[in-house]
Design a protein around this motif. Sequence first.
Motif, PDB file in Angstrom:
ATOM      1  N   VAL A   1      10.630  18.730  30.609  1.00 27.72           N
ATOM      2  CA  VAL A   1      11.783  19.106  31.411  1.00 27.72           C
ATOM      3  C   VAL A   1      10.503  19.109  32.665  1.00 27.72           C
ATOM      4  N   THR A   2      10.423  20.465  33.122  1.00 26.99           N
ATOM      5  CA  THR A   2       9.340  20.419  34.941  1.00 26.99           C
ATOM      6  C   THR A   2       7.641  19.410  34.479  1.00 26.99           C
ATOM      7  N   PHE A   3       7.002  19.472  33.131  1.00 25.71           N
ATOM      8  CA  PHE A   3       6.188  18.477  32.316  1.00 25.71           C
ATOM      9  C   PHE A   3       6.997  17.278  33.457  1.00 25.71           C
ATOM     10  N   ALA A   4       7.828  16.564  32.963  1.00 25.89           N
ATOM     11  CA  ALA A   4       8.561  15.371  33.050  1.00 25.89           C
ATOM     12  C   ALA A   4       8.677  14.839  34.724  1.00 25.89           C
ATOM     13  N   GLN A   5       8.436  15.447  35.332  1.00 28.06           N
ATOM     14  CA  GLN A   5       8.656  15.520  36.665  1.00 28.06           C
ATOM     15  C   GLN A   5       7.536  15.781  37.278  1.00 28.06           C
ATOM     16  N   LYS A   6       6.714  16.564  37.066  1.00 36.29           N
ATOM     17  CA  LYS A   6       5.322  16.492  37.060  1.00 36.29           C
ATOM     18  C   LYS A   6       4.473  15.393  37.313  1.00 36.29           C
ATOM     19  N   VAL A   7       4.504  14.940  36.047  1.00 36.05           N
ATOM     20  CA  VAL A   7       4.061  12.987  35.371  1.00 36.05           C
ATOM     21  C   VAL A   7       4.520  12.009  36.806  1.00 36.05           C
ATOM     22  N   ARG A   8       6.170  12.363  36.968  1.00 28.77           N
ATOM     23  CA  ARG A   8       6.607  11.394  38.133  1.00 28.77           C
ATOM     24  C   ARG A   8       6.636  11.775  39.128  1.00 28.77           C
ATOM     25  N   GLU A   9       5.743  12.210  39.579  1.00 36.06           N
ATOM     26  CA  GLU A   9       5.983  12.762  40.937  1.00 36.06           C
ATOM     27  C   GLU A   9       4.293  13.073  41.055  1.00 36.06           C
ATOM     28  N   ARG A  10       3.401  12.334  39.835  1.00 35.27           N
ATOM     29  CA  ARG A  10       1.882  12.273  39.598  1.00 35.27           C
ATOM     30  C   ARG A  10       1.337  13.010  40.559  1.00 35.27           C
ATOM     31  N   ASP A  11       1.812  14.525  39.868  1.00 36.61           N
ATOM     32  CA  ASP A  11       0.384  16.064  39.977  1.00 36.61           C
ATOM     33  C   ASP A  11      -0.200  15.641  40.285  1.00 36.61           C
ATOM     34  N   PRO A  12      -1.439  16.384  41.179  1.00 38.15           N
ATOM     35  CA  PRO A  12      -3.044  16.083  40.853  1.00 38.15           C
ATOM     36  C   PRO A  12      -2.826  16.724  39.046  1.00 38.15           C
ATOM     37  N   LEU A  13      -3.138  18.030  39.051  1.00 35.58           N
ATOM     38  CA  LEU A  13      -3.395  18.456  37.869  1.00 35.58           C
ATOM     39  C   LEU A  13      -2.925  17.708  36.495  1.00 35.58           C
TER      40      LEU A  13
ATOM     41  N   ASP B   1      -7.459  13.585  31.031  1.00 32.41           N
ATOM     42  CA  ASP B   1      -8.515  14.024  30.097  1.00 32.41           C
ATOM     43  C   ASP B   1      -8.356  14.187  28.311  1.00 32.41           C
ATOM     44  N   ASN B   2      -6.691  13.865  28.571  1.00 32.28           N
ATOM     45  CA  ASN B   2      -6.182  13.231  26.953  1.00 32.28           C
ATOM     46  C   ASN B   2      -6.265  12.170  26.688  1.00 32.28           C
ATOM     47  N   ALA B   3      -7.549  11.135  27.551  1.00 32.14           N
ATOM     48  CA  ALA B   3      -7.391   9.535  27.571  1.00 32.14           C
ATOM     49  C   ALA B   3      -5.810   9.438  26.740  1.00 32.14           C
ATOM     50  N   VAL B   4      -4.285   9.825  27.556  1.00 31.87           N
ATOM     51  CA  VAL B   4      -3.511   9.074  27.533  1.00 31.87           C
ATOM     52  C   VAL B   4      -3.343   7.831  28.843  1.00 31.87           C
ATOM     53  N   PRO B   5      -3.412   6.317  28.570  1.00 29.88           N
ATOM     54  CA  PRO B   5      -3.844   5.277  28.973  1.00 29.88           C
ATOM     55  C   PRO B   5      -2.584   5.379  29.444  1.00 29.88           C
ATOM     56  N   LYS B   6      -2.476   5.006  30.868  1.00 30.04           N
ATOM     57  CA  LYS B   6      -1.991   4.858  32.184  1.00 30.04           C
ATOM     58  C   LYS B   6      -0.583   3.935  31.985  1.00 30.04           C
ATOM     59  N   THR B   7      -0.859   3.201  30.842  1.00 32.89           N
ATOM     60  CA  THR B   7       0.464   2.751  30.654  1.00 32.89           C
ATOM     61  C   THR B   7       1.554   3.117  30.288  1.00 32.89           C
ATOM     62  N   GLU B   8       0.607   4.372  29.682  1.00 35.32           N
ATOM     63  CA  GLU B   8       2.201   5.285  28.915  1.00 35.32           C
ATOM     64  C   GLU B   8       2.668   6.373  30.046  1.00 35.32           C
ATOM     65  N   TRP B   9       2.374   7.085  30.631  1.00 37.55           N
ATOM     66  CA  TRP B   9       2.201   7.570  32.267  1.00 37.55           C
ATOM     67  C   TRP B   9       4.354   7.332  31.845  1.00 37.55           C
ATOM     68  N   PRO B  10       4.566   6.098  32.499  1.00 37.23           N
ATOM     69  CA  PRO B  10       6.139   6.068  32.745  1.00 37.23           C
ATOM     70  C   PRO B  10       6.529   6.939  31.785  1.00 37.23           C
ATOM     71  N   ALA B  11       6.461   6.793  30.685  1.00 39.65           N
ATOM     72  CA  ALA B  11       7.524   7.027  29.338  1.00 39.65           C
ATOM     73  C   ALA B  11       7.335   8.133  29.648  1.00 39.65           C
ATOM     74  N   LEU B  12       6.494   9.234  30.185  1.00 41.40           N
ATOM     75  CA  LEU B  12       6.581  10.931  29.895  1.00 41.40           C
ATOM     76  C   LEU B  12       7.419  11.459  31.235  1.00 41.40           C
ATOM     77  N   GLU B  13       7.749  10.540  32.312  1.00 40.12           N
ATOM     78  CA  GLU B  13       8.695  11.103  32.812  1.00 40.12           C
ATOM     79  C   GLU B  13      10.507  11.031  33.086  1.00 40.12           C
ATOM     80  N   GLU B  14      10.053  11.127  31.316  1.00 41.52           N
ATOM     81  CA  GLU B  14      11.359  11.167  30.203  1.00 41.52           C
ATOM     82  C   GLU B  14      11.324  12.179  29.697  1.00 41.52           C
ATOM     83  N   PRO B  15      11.961  13.564  29.736  1.00 40.79           N
ATOM     84  CA  PRO B  15      11.985  14.806  29.186  1.00 40.79           C
ATOM     85  C   PRO B  15      11.652  14.360  27.424  1.00 40.79           C
ATOM     86  N   LEU B  16      12.986  14.374  26.975  1.00 39.06           N
ATOM     87  CA  LEU B  16      12.600  13.789  25.602  1.00 39.06           C
ATOM     88  C   LEU B  16      11.406  13.377  25.460  1.00 39.06           C
TER      89      LEU B  16
END
Length: 963
Positions: A82-94, A101-116
């Motif tokens: 839940v926290t991780f997803a929230q940090k993705v949503r907030e674009r937390d720098p870390l 670093d883990n080569a996750v394409p930007k297009t996939e980021w929005p999907a990671l804003e959801e905890p499950l």
Amino acid sequence: MELRRESFWQERWRSAGLARAEPRHDREKFYSVVAYPGTSGFLHVGHFRGLVYADSLNRFQRMLGKSVFFPTGTHASGLPAVTFAQKVRERDPLTIRQLEDNAVPKTEWPALEEPLAAARFLGRSYLELFGRLGILVDERAYVTTVDDDYQAFIGWQFRRLAARGALVQAPHFSSVCPVCGPVSVDASETDLSEGGDAEKITYRTVPFRLDDGRVLLAATLRPETVYGVTNLWLHPTEPLIVWHHKEVEYLVGGVAAPRLVEQHGGRLGNRVAPEGLFGRSVSVPLTGEKVPVVGSLLVDPRVGTGVVMSVPAHAPADWLAVAALSPELRARLPAIREIVSFPPLEELAASERELLGGTGSPAERALRATGAARLEDEEALEEATQRLYRLEFQRGRMTVHALEGLDVAPARDRVARELATAHAGLDLLEFSKRVVCRNGHEVVIRRVPDQWFVRYGDEEWKSKTRALLSRMSIFPAEYGRELPQVLDWYDDRPCTRRGRWLGTPFPADPSWVIEPIADSTFYPAYYVVRPFVASGKVPLSALSDAFFDRVFLGEGAGEPSLPRELQEEVRAAFTHWYPLDVNIGGKEHKRVHFPVFLYTHALLLPEALQPKALFVHWWVTGGGEKISKKQVSSKGGAIPPIRQAISEYGADALRLFYLTAASPGQDVEWETRVVEAARIRLADVERLVREMRSGGSGAAPELDAWLFSELHEVVRRSREAYAAYQFRDAAELAIGHVPSLVRRYLVRGGAPGPGLERASDLWVRLLSPIAPHLAEELGEGRFDSLVAAQPFPSTDELALDDRAKAAEAYLQQVEDDLQHVLGPSITRGDVPGEVIFYVAAGWKTEVEGWLRELTELRSGTVPVKEVMARAQAHPEVSAFRGEIPRYVQRVAPLLRSESPAPKVDEAHVLRSATGYLLRRFRFTQMSVYAENESEPHDPLGRRERSRPGRPAFYLVPGGAHKP
RNA sequence: GCCGGGGUGGCCGAGUGGCCAAAGGCGGCAGACUCAAGAUCUGCUCUCGCAGGAGUUCCCAGGUUCAAAUCCUGGCCCCGGCACCA
């Protein structure tokens, strides 16, 4: 070996189905798990230590011919995702840096804003990384704790626990963000931005009644001191607030008031200025004495209730504050009473004596010892307080009539109980420091009246668990000694939470979610079932209690909607893989996961299916601390992301680092240069193996016999090391010891040929559990299968030839001696000369043999007489009577610490090694004489020095001698 | 305070009565290779000696033993847990 070949071999293992576990009833099985990772973010190099241990062990077991099951899963429960997803949503720098670093394409980021989705995504990324390190995982059993089938399993588990009386409801105080909901206060700080190391402190409250019926509610950690109270302290200016609770009007500080409402209900009323209270009397509970209310700056309104009991005899701060009062005020206080006595000074430790030296009350003496004279001497006052409180608790005994003779510790409990009975018993819980949630709100402690607990405090269950533990093997052994004590203090544990957690709804009341520790105690059982579900053979709808009862417990008729044979097949798979052979985890699991894992298995399964071993390993650290995400970065961070580490050093080098950098019960500091060194060692191994196969005439049979004997020993020791979970030893043998043997073989004049070919094939198999990619690379085309599928070397493959070993050991001893004498001149390339060896005469062997017998009989003295007596009776030895006493004098003291010299034909060994010795030491010439040969050239009389196993030698200067 | 673990060479870290001046790694020094650097290889890396030897070491002080890094007693210090405390 090129690093990209690693993925080639990983693909080959996959296509060969090496990781796929099939129950084989004609074989032994091996089933292990590693505590699955949580989903707080991407894995780093710190996470793989246990996995590498596990994989090496599994590969070894597989090569022993066992069928091996190694599944993994992802622990997605709780708040981390839940926290991780929230940090993705907030674009937390870390977090963004991690994604990059883990080569996750930007297009996939929005999907990671959801905890499950984030949890599932992270889980897949873990699985992929395991593969990249060459860790063989049966992916068909892969499961996350948020999958529907897993939750069906957990639902069953909790209904079973409930049916066995293992669950109970009781009030509990838990940490909550008033805005965001429940949070977990722990060192990982997944839910927090501050205060992860805070502890919960329980204050006892003590009600002091004013004559108008209102009650000043003091808070204390030392309720027994109520017997020494002389007055109450209030802050001079901070207002109090009325707290209405069960018909009583309490007066408490403004900070404490809302806390009390959180924890005990009631409502807040008016503010009350403190001035009106000063000078009024209150009655002391339990004693009924009247004492005045006094203002003092010693009160910190943020701590406790803001109402403080004054116990001058036993609290240094109170003593100082009382001493500072005006004489008139002072006169209104009752006499200062001491309520605790101490053992005589001579029974105390030095520091305790120092604290209690002199006269006056304990508080006075402590102040004197620490030099604190005023309330403003904060540091010294703090020290006086700490030391005195501790000493009273540990050594003090009550002197007041009501508690006379009781030690302070039990007195404290008793007074707390009495206060609770006579009054409301309203404890106040507080954090030891500020705790702030991820979103910046201050976390509070809230009473949860109907919290569900697992009853780990239950004595009967606990003793079952102890019994299980006593049958298990625990590695390392230190943890085995620690665990019984952990079980001793184990108590009921909350197992549910309310809030936006991921996890399984609690069966008896779905408004609760089962908390993350509690849903991870029995999962190795579910791994066995999962492949049946994943393949569709068992539909989700069939995962009923009847099904699980049948499969795990062998009880009941099973799920009616499923064919009976299918359920029996699942049951058979379960009883095949169970009991679990080992559960592997990091040291953070010592007090949480492992105990509850044991508890659950002890309760649900019969003895024959209970787990057999635990293996706990310490951490990989960065800068001496557990690695934090902040340290991990591809851009010059102290620690590279795992992906980068693999592509830089290779999976095998990382594996070797984990296996050899330290023993498991030791933290190991991440150091790139050590990883780099591991890479180089592997490159050496590769070069050497290739050299071994470069074709040639081989070596003398004795040399082969020696090499095979040594390898025989290596194989035996390797097998022993794995059996004892000594991975470091196993790795060191394969990577360090074998190359040194091969180098010796080559240097001794052995050449590539049939002997080394054979040795290399054995070595490659020995390497396979340690550096599996390299082993495949070096085994390519030489076996009828992948190396990983070959049998582990057996001691039967190579004969043990004691004579060959002894001869080589002898030669090495001679070399050591020569090396010692020649010293660095060899490296310098100085001109050497000729060498003449004198091999000891036979009588010396005889005499040393006697001495060994005799020194055992009479320790300490040199038994010349006894030896001479024996020599008389021995015709061959008696001929040398004249030389014996001197020899005995010289040699007897040495024998005690020497093992017997190997029995070899010394002259023969030396002569056969002539070429080698000439080459190695650059002698111009070499000759070998027996000591008692008629006329050896021996101008310095060196031959007398010879001993069995230690020939004398004469280094002829400049090589002048011509025989 | 209780329980558990520990204190080893410049550093990390093996080692639990004798083959231990103590594995392995890192670092350092020297040599080989190289135009050079790096990598690699060889040797050395407590002190003295330079004919295979001697001395002093494994936190400190005692002890047991023919023999102690290793066993025992006492002490100091560090880490973890529990208890306690602010």
